[in-house]
Design a protein around this motif. Structure first.
Motif, PDB file in Angstrom:
ATOM      1  N   PRO A   1       0.777  -1.305   0.113  1.00 39.56           N
ATOM      2  CA  PRO A   1       0.233  -0.039  -0.031  1.00 39.56           C
ATOM      3  C   PRO A   1       0.744   1.409   0.021  1.00 39.56           C
ATOM      4  O   PRO A   1       2.074   1.174   0.267  1.00 39.56           O
ATOM      5  N   LEU A   2       0.111   2.329  -0.189  1.00 40.80           N
ATOM      6  CA  LEU A   2       0.941   3.599  -0.344  1.00 40.80           C
ATOM      7  C   LEU A   2       1.498   4.077   1.287  1.00 40.80           C
ATOM      8  O   LEU A   2       1.088   3.626   2.272  1.00 40.80           O
ATOM      9  N   PRO A   3       2.703   4.273   1.132  1.00 39.48           N
ATOM     10  CA  PRO A   3       3.499   4.588   2.631  1.00 39.48           C
ATOM     11  C   PRO A   3       2.766   5.726   3.452  1.00 39.48           C
ATOM     12  O   PRO A   3       2.028   6.438   2.906  1.00 39.48           O
ATOM     13  N   ARG A   4       3.172   5.451   4.758  1.00 38.00           N
ATOM     14  CA  ARG A   4       2.400   6.278   5.714  1.00 38.00           C
ATOM     15  C   ARG A   4       2.907   7.909   5.403  1.00 38.00           C
ATOM     16  O   ARG A   4       1.888   8.717   5.604  1.00 38.00           O
ATOM     17  N   SER A   5       4.049   7.942   4.975  1.00 37.87           N
ATOM     18  CA  SER A   5       4.396   9.372   4.870  1.00 37.87           C
ATOM     19  C   SER A   5       3.723  10.014   3.675  1.00 37.87           C
ATOM     20  O   SER A   5       3.403  11.228   3.511  1.00 37.87           O
ATOM     21  N   PHE A   6       3.145   9.247   2.671  1.00 45.63           N
ATOM     22  CA  PHE A   6       2.264   9.698   1.525  1.00 45.63           C
ATOM     23  C   PHE A   6       1.060  10.440   2.176  1.00 45.63           C
ATOM     24  O   PHE A   6       0.788  11.476   1.745  1.00 45.63           O
ATOM     25  N   TRP A   7       0.435   9.949   3.137  1.00 50.31           N
ATOM     26  CA  TRP A   7      -0.714  10.260   3.687  1.00 50.31           C
ATOM     27  C   TRP A   7      -0.469  11.461   4.484  1.00 50.31           C
ATOM     28  O   TRP A   7      -1.325  12.314   4.697  1.00 50.31           O
ATOM     29  N   ILE A   8       0.519  11.494   5.446  1.00 49.81           N
ATOM     30  CA  ILE A   8       0.995  12.621   6.229  1.00 49.81           C
ATOM     31  C   ILE A   8       1.165  13.797   5.469  1.00 49.81           C
ATOM     32  O   ILE A   8       0.606  14.965   5.616  1.00 49.81           O
ATOM     33  N   VAL A   9       1.840  13.534   4.328  1.00 50.63           N
ATOM     34  CA  VAL A   9       2.377  14.963   3.402  1.00 50.63           C
ATOM     35  C   VAL A   9       0.841  15.359   2.674  1.00 50.63           C
ATOM     36  O   VAL A   9       0.628  16.624   2.888  1.00 50.63           O
ATOM     37  N   GLY A  10       0.082  14.343   2.321  1.00 48.70           N
ATOM     38  CA  GLY A  10      -1.145  14.492   1.699  1.00 48.70           C
ATOM     39  C   GLY A  10      -2.029  15.644   2.714  1.00 48.70           C
ATOM     40  O   GLY A  10      -2.479  16.396   2.193  1.00 48.70           O
ATOM     41  N   ILE A  11      -2.230  15.034   3.657  1.00 45.49           N
ATOM     42  CA  ILE A  11      -2.994  15.641   4.817  1.00 45.49           C
ATOM     43  C   ILE A  11      -2.644  17.127   4.952  1.00 45.49           C
ATOM     44  O   ILE A  11      -3.435  17.882   5.226  1.00 45.49           O
TER      45      ILE A  11
END
Length: 204
Positions: free
Chosen positions: A10-20
């Motif tokens: 899945p997409l890495p956690r950092s991707f979601w953090i940066v997106g948020i």
């Protein structure tokens, strides 16, 4: 068909953090943009203050605050207490409710408070403050410290007015920054957002 482990992960956690974070930053910048637009509207639609007690009071206030450059003054129906707005060419905005006039000494004290913001370069500092709010919107301490800075800024201007020799009793009766609201229905959400964002472009 076999897929590599990288394709299945899945997409890495950092991707979601940066997106948020980017979504939050965009929302905050939209808030400031609304404020900038609303501030420009106030300046554009305001009527120059040319008569009554206020022009003379401004001259006396400039002398008491030891400032040479005279800012423009306008009337606006969209605020209910005096503010300074603008970055490169700041101006003093007065609410229509003050058209009926104030005692001369009180008018001088009110304008001296607004000039104190200019003397302290608050109209520039506050912009940087709001941008920092946007960049670090996720941190509660930033909002706490920013609100405290707003309060301390007003107190510092109050102190400058008193030090300039204005009567404390007269000054205490002057309209306060907490009264800076629109005279429009509160149901207009975009306008409320705009006025909140306008804090980036005025000092009360």
């Amino acid at each position: 068909v076999e897929f590599s482990q990288a394709e299945q992960s899945p997409l890495p956690r950092s991707f979601w953090i940066v997106g948020i974070y980017l979504f939050g930053l965009l929302s905050m910048m939209i808030r400031v943009a609304f404020g900038y637009r609303w501030s420009r509207k106030i300046r554009r639609n305001g009527k120059a203050v040319l008569e009554g007690t206020w022009p003379e009071a401004l001259t006396h206030a400039l002398a008491s605050m030891k400032l040479r450059s005279k800012p423009a003054m306008i009337w606006s129906k969209n605020i209910s207490s005096p503010v300074v707005t603008g970055i490169l060419r700041p101006m003093i905005v007065l609410p229509l409710s003050l058209m009926s006039g104030l005692p001369k000494e009180q008018a001088i004290a009110v304008l001296s408070h607004e000039l104190a913001h200019l003397r302290r370069f608050d109209h520039l500092i506050v912009v940087g403050q709001r941008l920092l709010e946007a960049l670090f919107f996720f941190h509660p301490a930033v909002w706490f410290l920013s609100r405290r800075l707003d309060q301390e800024r007003e107190k510092a201007c109050d102190d400058l007015v008193i030090q300039a020799g204005h009567d404390r009793a007269d000054y205490a009766e002057a309209p306060s920054e907490s009264q800076v609201i629109t005279n429009q229905p509160s149901a207009n959400v975009l306008r409320r957002i705009a006025m909140e964002g306008t804090r980036a472009f005025y000092s009360g």
